[in-house]
Design an enzyme around this catalytic site. Structure first.
Site, PDB file in Angstrom:
ATOM      1  N   GLU A 135     -51.827  11.752  21.550  1.00  0.00           N
ATOM      2  CA  GLU A 135     -51.261  10.866  22.572  1.00  0.00           C
ATOM      3  C   GLU A 135     -51.415   9.381  22.255  1.00  0.00           C
ATOM      4  O   GLU A 135     -50.603   8.564  22.709  1.00  0.00           O
ATOM      5  CB  GLU A 135     -51.842  11.172  23.956  1.00  0.00           C
ATOM      6  CG  GLU A 135     -53.344  10.991  24.056  1.00  0.00           C
ATOM      7  CD  GLU A 135     -53.843  11.259  25.487  1.00  0.00           C
ATOM      8  OE1 GLU A 135     -53.385  10.558  26.396  1.00  0.00           O
ATOM      9  OE2 GLU A 135     -54.676  12.170  25.670  1.00  0.00           O
ATOM     10  N   SER A 186     -54.467   8.182  34.364  1.00  0.00           N
ATOM     11  CA  SER A 186     -55.484   8.714  35.281  1.00  0.00           C
ATOM     12  C   SER A 186     -56.805   8.038  34.963  1.00  0.00           C
ATOM     13  O   SER A 186     -57.515   7.560  35.840  1.00  0.00           O
ATOM     14  CB  SER A 186     -55.634  10.220  35.085  1.00  0.00           C
ATOM     15  OG  SER A 186     -54.388  10.852  35.099  1.00  0.00           O
ATOM     16  N   SER A 189     -57.692   4.057  28.444  1.00  0.00           N
ATOM     17  CA  SER A 189     -58.065   3.893  27.037  1.00  0.00           C
ATOM     18  C   SER A 189     -57.753   2.471  26.619  1.00  0.00           C
ATOM     19  O   SER A 189     -56.725   1.925  27.007  1.00  0.00           O
ATOM     20  CB  SER A 189     -57.262   4.845  26.143  1.00  0.00           C
ATOM     21  OG  SER A 189     -57.849   6.125  26.145  1.00  0.00           O
ATOM     22  N   ARG A 201     -59.505   3.109  18.857  1.00  0.00           N
ATOM     23  CA  ARG A 201     -59.800   3.176  20.291  1.00  0.00           C
ATOM     24  C   ARG A 201     -61.182   2.568  20.458  1.00  0.00           C
ATOM     25  O   ARG A 201     -62.161   3.129  19.987  1.00  0.00           O
ATOM     26  CB  ARG A 201     -59.779   4.630  20.772  1.00  0.00           C
ATOM     27  CG  ARG A 201     -59.976   4.764  22.278  1.00  0.00           C
ATOM     28  CD  ARG A 201     -60.027   6.226  22.698  1.00  0.00           C
ATOM     29  NE  ARG A 201     -60.047   6.377  24.157  1.00  0.00           N
ATOM     30  CZ  ARG A 201     -61.138   6.264  24.903  1.00  0.00           C
ATOM     31  NH1 ARG A 201     -62.304   5.980  24.356  1.00  0.00           N
ATOM     32  NH2 ARG A 201     -61.053   6.436  26.225  1.00  0.00           N
TER      33      ARG A 201
HETATM   34  P1  ADP Z   1     -51.692  10.494  32.852  1.00  0.00           P
HETATM   35  O1  ADP Z   1     -51.048  10.641  31.505  1.00  0.00           O
HETATM   36  O2  ADP Z   1     -53.179  10.572  32.827  1.00  0.00           O
HETATM   37  O3  ADP Z   1     -51.073  11.376  33.888  1.00  0.00           O
HETATM   38  P2  ADP Z   1     -50.132   8.149  33.654  1.00  0.00           P
HETATM   39  O4  ADP Z   1     -49.920   7.039  32.681  1.00  0.00           O
HETATM   40  O5  ADP Z   1     -48.969   9.025  33.920  1.00  0.00           O
HETATM   41  O6  ADP Z   1     -51.419   8.960  33.235  1.00  0.00           O
HETATM   42  O7  ADP Z   1     -50.628   7.476  34.996  1.00  0.00           O
HETATM   43  C1  ADP Z   1     -51.107   8.241  36.095  1.00  0.00           C
HETATM   44  C2  ADP Z   1     -51.388   7.286  37.233  1.00  0.00           C
HETATM   45  O8  ADP Z   1     -50.174   6.637  37.626  1.00  0.00           O
HETATM   46  C3  ADP Z   1     -51.892   7.942  38.509  1.00  0.00           C
HETATM   47  O9  ADP Z   1     -53.300   8.077  38.471  1.00  0.00           O
HETATM   48  C4  ADP Z   1     -51.435   6.975  39.584  1.00  0.00           C
HETATM   49  O10 ADP Z   1     -52.374   5.924  39.737  1.00  0.00           O
HETATM   50  C5  ADP Z   1     -50.160   6.382  39.021  1.00  0.00           C
HETATM   51  N1  ADP Z   1     -48.897   6.948  39.523  1.00  0.00           N
HETATM   52  C6  ADP Z   1     -47.691   6.330  39.439  1.00  0.00           C
HETATM   53  N2  ADP Z   1     -46.723   7.068  39.978  1.00  0.00           N
HETATM   54  C7  ADP Z   1     -47.297   8.210  40.432  1.00  0.00           C
HETATM   55  C8  ADP Z   1     -46.805   9.368  41.096  1.00  0.00           C
HETATM   56  N3  ADP Z   1     -45.516   9.511  41.431  1.00  0.00           N
HETATM   57  N4  ADP Z   1     -47.678  10.354  41.395  1.00  0.00           N
HETATM   58  C9  ADP Z   1     -48.984  10.249  41.076  1.00  0.00           C
HETATM   59  N5  ADP Z   1     -49.508   9.158  40.453  1.00  0.00           N
HETATM   60  C10 ADP Z   1     -48.685   8.145  40.122  1.00  0.00           C
END
Ligand code: ADP
Length: 362
Positions: A135, A186, A189, A201
């Site tokens: 990733e 979530s 990094s 990283r």
């Molecule tokens: P991951 O790859 O860990 O899922 P993302 O870059 O997709 O990470 O970001 C996830 C974060 O984006 C969530 O923790 C929240 O803060 C935010 N977020 C934005 N849009 C949404 C959505 N529709 N539902 C849930 N979280 C969202």
């Protein structure tokens, strides 16, 4: 000499801790041969994916982000951006079976932790030819590709504190000069990037977008990210946080700390009358500011130790979140005395998915 590219369709998927990001390249320059062999499935995809904006209750196509009529590996087409919650992955797999996708075998490049977690389902149930990508490698490849392709991809705020008009401008980004990349998903990094192929990283923190959303749901009873951001935008964090001036009655002059700086996040909430005065919007705002202060100070420390003057912020946490971008931009400018610039990205959380898609044209 022309390279033989894999057959269509071209999908890449980033299965993260909270959101699945799916990118789809829709070719517009099919040869008669391709129409014969791949035309039907591409028509079906067009009919379902490209002509809708919502899929069931939780799937969305970010049509404002679509890149139309681009060149990708010598092909002409549209790039589509789709997302849904990772918690709905099994529904998504069932949907693919219902749409008979499992009767065709095609390649998919997959990244994020879910590329591992859902590999068995993808291969056994969907009969996909599943290629896992790292990733962070793909994050940088996607950033490199989109920042070259799209002149408006990178931007900054000239006046982040001016709420009515923060003066957003495109930023001419050159990936060949070292920079810090702070990916707020979530969790977080932090990468020191020297070129498309050379990065480390250097740090991370578990206090990220997931923390904001999780705490907001607990404290305000809201149930979605969009709702949480709406609340935070309306709230006032100074009703929740203890500021320097609440303690000093003004600035802490000796160490250059102005009175309006947060001394203690949530520091007012030990008192019942302060709790009574704080609305759920105030609590949401304070949760946002707490997470941002932490991100800001870790990013600043990393930029200073790595000796870079540009910090790029990516990740879906910045989706529909102009407020957070302005707060981060102001904080970087203020604490670095104008030396470090915060740069943001239109395609927020989609870079790893785009980087994976590039594997089709390698
Ligand atoms: P991951 O790859 O860990 O899922 P993302 O870059 O997709 O990470 O970001 C996830 C974060 O984006 C969530 O923790 C929240 O803060 C935010 N977020 C934005 N849009 C949404 C959505 N529709 N539902 C849930 N979280 C969202």
């Amino acid at each position: 000499e022309k390279k033989v590219l894999p057959v269509f369709p071209w999908f890449a998927i980033d299965i993260g801790g909270t959101l699945v990001k799916l990118v789809y390249f829709e070719p517009l320059d099919l040869t008669p041969d391709e129409i014969r062999t791949e035309g039907e499935i591409l028509m079906n995809i067009r009919h379902y994916l490209v002509s809708n904006r919502a899929y069931g209750e939780d799937g969305f196509r970010d049509d404002a982000l679509e890149l139309k009529n681009i060149r990708f590996g010598g092909r002409q087409g549209n790039l589509h951006f789709i997302r849904f919650p990772t918690s709905k992955m099994s529904n998504f797999i069932d949907l693919c079976i219902m749409k008979h996708l499992h009767t065709l075998t095609f390649q998919v490049f997959a990244t994020g932790g879910g590329a591992y977690k859902f590999e068995y389902d993808a291969v056994e149930k969907l009969k996909l030819s599943w290629h896992k990508c790292d990733e962070l490698d793909t994050l940088i490849k996607g950033l490199s590709y989109l920042s070259k392709l799209n002149p408006n991809e990178c931007f900054y705020y000239e006046e982040p504190q001016n709420e009515a008009n923060p003066n957003k401008h495109p930023f001419k980004f050159d990936i060949r000069n070292p920079f810090l990349l702070v990916n707020i998903g979530s969790g977080i990094s932090i990468l020191h990037v020297e070129s498309e192929t050379s990065y480390r990283r250097i740090s991370g923190t578990s206090i990220g977008g997931g923390t904001f959303l999780g705490l907001c749901c607990l404290l305000t009873g809201c149930s979605s990210y969009d709702e949480a951001i709406q609340l935070a935008t309306a709230g006032d964090s100074t009703k929740v946080d203890k500021l320097v001036k609440d303690i000093y009655g003004g600035d802490y002059e000796r160490f250059g700390l102005p009175g309006h700086i947060v001394a203690s996040s949530f520091g007012h909430m030990n008192l019942s009358e302060k709790r009574d005065q704080a609305t759920i919007a105030d609590l949401a705002r304070s949760t946002l500011v707490t997470v941002l202060n932490n991100i800001g100070s870790i990013s600043m420390m990393c930029a200073q130790t790595e000796n870079v003057n540009r910090i790029l912020f990516s990740g879906s946490f910045l989706r529909i979140n102009d407020l957070s971008m302005r707060i981060l931009a102001f904080a970087m400018d203020y604490w670095s005395r104008g030396k470090i610039k915060a740069i943001f990205l239109e395609h927020e959380g989609y870079f790893s998915a785009v980087g994976s898609l590039r594997e089709f044209i390698r």
